[in-house]
Design a protein around this motif. Structure first.
Motif, PDB file in Angstrom:
ATOM      1  N   UNK A   1       5.154  -5.681  -1.807  1.00 41.14           N
ATOM      2  CA  UNK A   1       3.986  -6.431  -2.421  1.00 41.14           C
ATOM      3  C   UNK A   1       4.629  -7.392  -3.652  1.00 41.14           C
ATOM      4  N   UNK A   2       4.240  -8.668  -3.449  1.00 35.26           N
ATOM      5  CA  UNK A   2       4.676  -9.533  -4.602  1.00 35.26           C
ATOM      6  C   UNK A   2       3.417  -9.632  -5.684  1.00 35.26           C
ATOM      7  N   UNK A   3       3.913  -8.699  -6.794  1.00 39.65           N
ATOM      8  CA  UNK A   3       2.737  -8.848  -7.775  1.00 39.65           C
ATOM      9  C   UNK A   3       2.571 -10.250  -8.538  1.00 39.65           C
TER      10      UNK A   3
ATOM     11  N   UNK B   1      13.501  -7.124  -6.079  1.00 39.83           N
ATOM     12  CA  UNK B   1      12.678  -7.338  -7.145  1.00 39.83           C
ATOM     13  C   UNK B   1      11.500  -8.259  -6.986  1.00 39.83           C
ATOM     14  N   UNK B   2      10.865  -8.080  -5.632  1.00 38.28           N
ATOM     15  CA  UNK B   2       9.538  -8.699  -5.444  1.00 38.28           C
ATOM     16  C   UNK B   2       9.085 -10.123  -5.431  1.00 38.28           C
ATOM     17  N   UNK B   3      10.306 -11.031  -5.649  1.00 40.99           N
ATOM     18  CA  UNK B   3       9.807 -12.449  -5.912  1.00 40.99           C
ATOM     19  C   UNK B   3       9.417 -12.867  -4.348  1.00 40.99           C
TER      20      UNK B   3
ATOM     21  N   UNK C   1       8.911  -7.957 -13.200  1.00 39.66           N
ATOM     22  CA  UNK C   1       9.040  -6.738 -12.271  1.00 39.66           C
ATOM     23  C   UNK C   1       9.550  -5.511 -13.066  1.00 39.66           C
ATOM     24  N   UNK C   2      10.761  -6.020 -13.500  1.00 39.31           N
ATOM     25  CA  UNK C   2      11.758  -4.946 -14.202  1.00 39.31           C
ATOM     26  C   UNK C   2      10.841  -4.324 -15.640  1.00 39.31           C
ATOM     27  N   UNK C   3      10.433  -5.399 -16.300  1.00 42.44           N
ATOM     28  CA  UNK C   3       9.754  -4.804 -17.480  1.00 42.44           C
ATOM     29  C   UNK C   3       8.471  -3.872 -17.096  1.00 42.44           C
TER      30      UNK C   3
ATOM     31  N   UNK D   1       4.261   0.325 -15.013  1.00 39.29           N
ATOM     32  CA  UNK D   1       3.258   0.428 -14.092  1.00 39.29           C
ATOM     33  C   UNK D   1       4.207   0.318 -12.683  1.00 39.29           C
ATOM     34  N   UNK D   2       3.346   0.729 -11.454  1.00 41.36           N
ATOM     35  CA  UNK D   2       4.033   0.142 -10.172  1.00 41.36           C
ATOM     36  C   UNK D   2       3.197  -0.056  -9.367  1.00 41.36           C
ATOM     37  N   UNK D   3       3.437  -0.515  -8.125  1.00 42.29           N
ATOM     38  CA  UNK D   3       2.642  -0.748  -7.133  1.00 42.29           C
ATOM     39  C   UNK D   3       2.485   0.069  -5.840  1.00 42.29           C
ATOM     40  N   UNK D   4       2.792   1.260  -6.320  1.00 41.92           N
ATOM     41  CA  UNK D   4       2.821   2.330  -5.257  1.00 41.92           C
ATOM     42  C   UNK D   4       1.677   2.692  -4.891  1.00 41.92           C
ATOM     43  N   UNK D   5       1.179   2.766  -3.553  1.00 42.99           N
ATOM     44  CA  UNK D   5      -0.257   3.143  -3.141  1.00 42.99           C
ATOM     45  C   UNK D   5      -0.336   4.441  -2.813  1.00 42.99           C
ATOM     46  N   UNK D   6       0.656   5.550  -2.413  1.00 42.54           N
ATOM     47  CA  UNK D   6       0.360   6.640  -1.932  1.00 42.54           C
ATOM     48  C   UNK D   6       0.304   7.719  -3.196  1.00 42.54           C
ATOM     49  N   UNK D   7      -0.583   8.609  -2.995  1.00 44.02           N
ATOM     50  CA  UNK D   7      -1.018   9.561  -3.951  1.00 44.02           C
ATOM     51  C   UNK D   7      -0.225  10.722  -3.778  1.00 44.02           C
TER      52      UNK D   7
END
Lengths: 488, 452
Positions: free
Chosen positions: A80-82, A270-272, A335-337, B1-7
Motif C-alpha cells: 500500500x502507498x500511503x 519504502x512504499x513510494x 514512511x520512515x517517520x 503507525x503502520x498500515x498492516x491489516x491483520x489482527x
C-alpha cells in the motif's frame, strides 16, 4: 470498449488551454529567431479540457493497481502507498523548490534528505548513504562504480563480477555497463549459493559478488557469513541487491552480514507509488571504507545548518542531474517517520508471515520446489499443468479474470513454469484467502476445462494480446491515415 | 503507525495454518547472531503528527510560491494545468506496476504509446521510448548507443551542454576507456571550427544541446551535416517547450534527440523526479535503451497495446542488454502526455512565444543597467547570460535580492571560471510584466549598492 487514441479525438481549432495575453512589448518572431524556426507545428491533439479528462479517466479504468486490487508480483513489494506521503511531497515548500536555490533557503528539504540518509543507513546497518540514484538499476550502477573506484584506488581495478543464476536481470546488465565481465554462479540444489562453487570461482581479479538476499526464491542465504568471508579474504566486495529488503526490515541488518554495498528500491520497500513504471529512487548505502567514493554532491551538517558539498576527490562523481528524485525521497522519509522502530519491525514480520501463510495455503495444490518456509516471497512451479496443455502464462492471465493482478512469472529462470508470489505486509488474511481460492479454482479449471484458461483473460479491457505481431509489425506511434493532411 | 491489516487473532490463525508455534521459527535460516538487531530510530507517529512535522519542515524552505524566481538551468517553473494533477494522481495510474500483464494495464500502455507519439512529433524523430530517468542519464545512454553502433571510441561534447549532464556522461563512461572531448563555446554557441577540426572518422558522436545551457539556440543543421559526413551520430539534447517555436532537431539530421521533460507538466520538486525523453531514427530502434509500447491486436482482432522489442532489455538479455534500465519515469511521461494534450499545437506555440517575448523583454531592460552586459549575442529562447562588471560583488547582490524575495539567477562561476561574474537568468510565462519590472528595478538599485 476500446478507447480511441487522444489524436483520434482531435478536431481542428478546438483547445484545452488558454494562456494570458502577452503583457510585455513584443518583437517580431523573425527578429528574435532569425533562423531555425519551426515550420510545421507538431501534430498534437486539438481537444477540449473535458475530452482530456474523460480520455485519461477511461484509460485509468483499464488499469489494475494497488488501489484497486491485490498485486502479488514477486520481488516488486507492491505494498500500500500511503496517501499522506503524496500530500506531503506536494506541499509547495517541497514541490516548488528549485535545485539551484541557495542552501540557506532549502533547510527544511535538506533536513528531510539528511534524516532519510541517516535512517536508511541505520536500517541497513551501513555507515553512510547517497540518495542520488534514480532507481534500483542506477543504484546498482552506482554501487559497481564504487567497487571499481575502490579497487582502482588500490592500484588494480579488477575485471570480474560474480552473479548467482537466480539474480535479477539488472545485475548482469549493470555489471556489463560498468565494464565488468560477468561470471554466473550456479545455485545449489537447495536454491542457495553453492559455497564450494563460489570458493572455486574466486581469484584475484574478482571485484565483487552481486548477491540478492533473500534471493529471488524467497530464501535467506543460510551461509551468508561464510559467503561474505570468502569474498573478503580476497579483498573483493559484497554487493547486496536490496530489491528484497522488505523481508529484512527490522529483522536483520545487511551490514551485520558482511555486506559492503546495498541499494534500496524506495518504490518497493519504502512504499513510494510505482507509477506504472516509475519514478523510483535507488539510494546506495555503504560501509565506512567506501564512504569517500559515494556520488557527489553530499549533504553535510555544519552545526545546525545543512549544506551541499561536492569536494570529495575520491568520489565516483555524479550519476544523475541535481540530487536525486527528491519528491520520491520525501515520501520515503514520511514512511520512515510514520513507522518508526516498532513499525518497521512489524512490516518485516508481517511481510514474512503473509508470504508463509499464502505459501501454506497453496502447498497442497502447487509444486513448491524450494524450502520448507520462505521469507517475503516464494516461487511455485505450475509444470504439473503441462499435460493439460496449460502454462503458467495461461494461469496468470486467468487470474486477471478473477480480479487479481498476476504474480511475476517465468522468473527466476532456474524454476520451470515459475510463479513468484510476494503478498507484502499490507494485505489482510481475507485477501490472501481470496487469492489462494482463486488460484486453486484456476488449477481445477485447467484440468476440467483447459480451453477456458488457455483463452483467458475474458473479463479485461482487451482479450489476450498478440505480442509476436507487436514485435514483427512494429507500430510504436500514431500516424495520420494516408491521405489525411500531414500537418495543420 | 503502520498500515498492516491483520489482527493479532488473525496472526495466531495464520501461524497455526503455517504449522509453527512462534513467528521466530520462520526466521531460522537467518544466523541467530544476526537476528532482531537494535534499531536506533525514534518511535513511530500518527498521521496528524507526521503532517505537522512535514509542514514545519516545508515552511523552512523558501519556495517559488513565496519567492520570485528566475532560476532555470535545466529545471523550469511552468504553469501546470489542473487536469494534470487531477488525472495523473488517480490511484489506477499512480499505484499501478510496470505494465508486464498487458491486458490489465491498457491504460498505462496506451498512454505510453500516445507519449511516444507526442515526443516524436515534438522532436521530429521516428521512434521514442517510454522514458528514462532524466536528461543527464538519457544523454549518457545516447552516447553509449553511438559508441556501440559506430564501433568508434571518441565523443565530441559541447561545453554548452548542461555541466551536470557532462559530469554524468563521464561517470557512465569511466572505466570503459572512451575519451570524452569537450568543445568550447566561447561565443555562447558551440565552436564550429573546433568541431570541424576534431571531427575525424573515429568520432562516434557529436553531442550538443539546444537551446544550450546558456539559453542560446544552436545552428543544428550545420553541425548535423558535419557529423553525417564523418559517419558520426548527431545527438541533440533539446528543451521541449522551446520546440514549440524552434526547428525540431529531426529536421537537422539528428540521429538521437534526448532531453529533460520536467517542463512538460511536472513540478520542479527540488530537482526530481525528472523525466528523461529519448527519441531516435527508425534504424536505431533495436539498439535504443528503455521500454517501448507497441500497438497490436487481441484474440478477437481488437486493438490493444503491449511492451515490445523486450529482447533488448535487461530482464531478457541480461549482460548483453542495450541498457540496465528497468524502472523509468512512467508517471511523469503520463503527466507529459496529459499536459501536451491539454495544450494542443496552438497552446504549445503560444506558450513558447510567451516565454520568448518575456525573456527578451527582461533581457533588453537588463542591458540598460550600466554594470550589466549581455554575455552573448546569439538568439535565445527563455534563458540568457548576463555579465556583471568586475567591480560588482555578485554574491552580495544575490543576497540583497533574496532579502527582497527574489532569486535572481544561477551563478555560472562554479562550472565556468571565465564566467565568474555571470548569471544565467530564466523568464517563463509565469512572470508578469510587473514582476519582471520589479525584479529589474530591484537589481538596478542593488547592483549599485553591491558595487565595490
Amino acid at each position: 470498449m476500446a478507447e480511441p487514441l487522444i489524436f483520434e479525438l482531435s478536431s481542428p481549432g478546438r483547445r484545452g488551454t488558454v494562456w494570458p495575453a502577452c503583457d510585455v512589448p513584443q518583437q517580431p518572431l523573425e527578429t528574435l529567431l532569425p533562423a531555425a524556426r519551426r515550420a510545421q507545428p507538431p501534430r498534437l491533439p486539438e481537444v477540449s479540457e473535458l475530452d482530456v479528462v474523460r480520455h485519461f479517466t477511461r484509460l485509468s479504468q483499464m488499469n489494475y493497481a494497488i488501489d484497486t486490487t491485490f498485486v502479488p508480483l514477486g520481488s516488486c513489494s507492491m505494498k500500500y502507498n500511503p496517501k499522506v506521503n503524496d500530500r506531503i511531497a506536494s506541499l509547495p515548500g517541497f514541490a516548488q523548490l528549485h535545485p539551484y536555490q541557495p542552501a540557506e533557503t532549502c533547510q527544511g528539504a535538506l533536513e528531510v534528505l539528511y534524516r532519510l540518509e541517516r535512517g536508511l543507513a541505520e536500517v541497513t546497518g551501513m555507515a553512510d548513504c547517497s540518495l542520488q540514484p534514480s532507481a534500483g538499476a542506477q543504484g546498482e550502477l552506482t554501487g559497481l562504480k564504487i567497487v571499481r573506484a575502490y579497487h582502482a584506488a588500490q592500484g588494480h581495478p579488477r575485471k570480474v563480477v560474480l552473479i548467482p543464476d537466480s539474480a535479477h536481470g539488472t545485475n548482469p546488465a549493470s555489471a556489463a555497463l560498468s565494464g565488468y565481465t560477468v561470471r554466473e554462479i550456479k545455485s545449489g540444489r537447495n536454491g542457495l549459493v553453492d559455497v564450494a562453487a563460489l570458493r572455486e570461482a574466486m581469484h584475484g581479479d574478482v571485484a565483487c559478488l552481486m548477491l540478492t538476499n533473500p534471493n529471488t526464491l524467497g530464501l535467506f542465504e543460510r551461509e551468508i557469513l561464510q559467503i561474505t568471508a570468502i569474498l573478503h579474504e580476497h579483498d573483493a566486495l559484497v554487493y547486496l541487491d536490496g530489491a528484497n529488503m522488505n523481508a529484512m526490515l527490522g529483522l536483520v541488518k545487511p551490514g551485520t552480514m558482511g555486506v559492503d554495498i546495498i541499494q534500496l528500491n524506495l518504490h518497493k520497500t519504502f512504499s513510494t507509488p510505482h507509477g506504472g513504471g516509475g519514478p523510483g529512487a535507488g539510494p546506495v548505502a555503504v560501509v565506512q571504507k567506501l564512504v569517500p567514493f559515494l556520488p557527489t554532491p553530499r549533504i553535510e551538517r555544519q552545526g545546525d545548518r545543512y549544506v551541499w558539498n561536492d569536494r570529495h576527490p575520491q568520489s565516483i562523481g555524479r550519476v544523475r542531474s541535481f540530487y536525486g528524485n527528491a519528491g520520491i525521497l520525501i515520501r520515503a522519509w514520511a514512511y520512515l517517520v510514520a513507522h518508526g522502530r516498532e513499525g518497521l519491525v512489524k512490516i518485516g514480520r508481517m511481510a514474512v508471515m503473509n508470504a508463509n501463510y499464502l505459501r501454506a495455503r497453496l502447498a497442497p495444490h502447487v509444486e513448491l520446489p524450494y524450502g520448507r518456509t520462505c521469507m517475503h516471497e516464494f516461487v511455485a512451479s505450475l509444470a504439473a499443468l503441462k499435460p493439460a496443455g496449460v502454462t503458467t502464462l495461461d494461469v496468470a492471465k486467468r487470474l486477471l479474470d478473477y480480479g487479481f493482478y498476476a504474480p511475476t512469472i517465468y522468473f527466476p529462470l532456474i524454476v520451470s513454469e515459475a510463479m513468484m508470489i510476494e503478498p507484502t505486509e499490507s494485505e489482510s488474511k481475507e485477501t490472501l484467502d481470496a487469492f489462494a481460492d482463486a488460484l486453486i479454482a484456476i488449477i481445477d479449471e485447467a484440468r476440467r476445462d483447459p480451453e477456458l484458461v488457455r483463452t483467458s483473460p475474458h473479463a479485461t479491457a482487451v482479450r489476450r494480446l498478440d505480442e509476436v505481431q507487436a514485435a514483427r509489425q512494429l507500430d510504436l506511434r500514431w500516424q495520420p491515415a494516408p491521405g489525411e493532411k500531414a500537418s495543420r | 503507525m503502520d498500515y498492516v491489516a491483520n489482527t493479532t487473532t488473525q496472526e495466531q490463525q495464520m501461524l497455526r495454518a503455517i504449522g509453527v508455534e512462534r513467528f521466530e521459527e520462520l526466521l531460522s535460516d537467518i544466523p541467530a547472531s544476526l537476528r532482531n538487531p537494535t534499531l536506533a530510530l525514534p518511535a513511530g507517529v500518527a498521521e496528524l503528527e507526521l503532517v505537522s512535522r512535514a509542514k514545519a519542515l516545508a515552511r523552512q524552505n523558501r519556495c517559488a510560491e513565496e519567492l520570485d524566481s528566475y532560476l532555470g538551468a535545466g529545471m523550469y517553473e511552468h504553469h501546470i494545468p489542473s487536469v494534470v494533477d487531477a488525472l495523473a494522481n488517480r490511484g489506477e495510474f499512480a499505484t499501478a506496476y510496470t505494465p508486464y500483464q498487458a491486458e490489465a494495464s491498457q491504460g498505462t500502455l496506451q498512454a505510453i504509446y500516445e507519449y511516444q507519439t507526442l515526443i516524436c512529433e515534438l522532436t521530429g524523430m521516428e521512434v521514442a521510448n517510454a522514458s528514462l530517468y532524466d536528461g543527464a542519464s538519457s544523454l549518457a545512454e545516447a552516447a553509449l548507443v553511438a559508441l556501440r553502433v559506430t564501433g568508434r571510441r571518441r565523443l565530441l561534447v559541447s561545453e554548452a551542454v548542461h555541466p551536470e549532464y557532462r559530469q554524468v556522461l563521464r561517470t557512465y563512461l569511466d572505466g570503459n576507456g572512451w575519451p570524452v572531448e569537450e568543445i568550447p563555446a566561447p561565443s555562447g554557441i558551440t565552436d564550429r571550427a573546433e568541431i570541424a577540426q576534431r571531427l575525424s572518422h573515429d568520432v562516434a558522436a557529436v553531442i550538443v544541446q539546444t537551446p544550450n545551457f546558456f539559453g542560446c539556440v544552436e545552428s543544428l543543421a550545420e553541425l548535423g551535416e558535419a557529423a553525417k559526413r564523418r559517419g558520426a551520430l548527431f545527438i541533440v539534447c533539446a528543451y521541449p517547450i522551446a520546440l514549440g517555436v524552434i526547428q525540431p532537431p529531426g529536421v537537422a539530421s539528428a540521429d538521437i534527440v534526448i532531453g529533460e521533460g520536467q517542463s512538460l507538466g511536472n513540478p520542479i520538486s527540488y530537482g526530481g523526479p525528472t523525466l528523461g525523453f529519448f527519441a531516435a531514427k527508425q534504424e536505431l530502434v533495436r539498439r535504443i535503451p528503455g521500454r517501448l509500447a507497441g500497438r497490436t491486436v487481441d484474440a478477437e482482432r481488437a486493438c490493444g497495446y503491449v511492451l515490445t522489442l523486450q529482447a533488448r532489455e535487461q530482464h531478457i538479455r541480461r549482460d548483453k542488454a542495450s541498457s540496465n534500465v528497468c524502472t523509468n519515469e512512467a508517471l511523469l511521461a503520463l503527466r507529459a502526455t496529459i499536459y501536451l494534450s491539454a495544450l494542443g499545437p496552438q497552446g504549445l506555440r503560444e506558450l513558447a512565444l510567451l516565454n520568448l517575448q518575456k525573456s527578451h523583454y527582461a533581457h533588453s531592460r537588463l542591458r540598460q543597467i550600466p554594470q550589466v552586459t549581455a554575455a552573448f549575442a546569439q538568439p535565445f529562447f527563455n534563458e540568457f547570460v548576463i555579465q556583471f562588471a568586475d567591480s560588482v560583488d555578485t554574491q552580495r547582490l544575490e543576497q540583497r535580492l533574496l532579502e527582497q524575495g527574489i532569486l535572481g539567477g544561477v551563478s555560472l562561476g562554479r562550472w565556468y571560471p571565465a564566467l565568474k561574474q555571470a548569471w544565467l537568468i530564466c523568464v517563463t510565462e509565469t512572470k508578469t510584466k510587473a514582476q519582471i519590472d520589479r525584479f529589474i528595478d530591484t537589481l538596478a538599485q542593488n547592483v549599485q549598492v553591491a558595487h565595490g
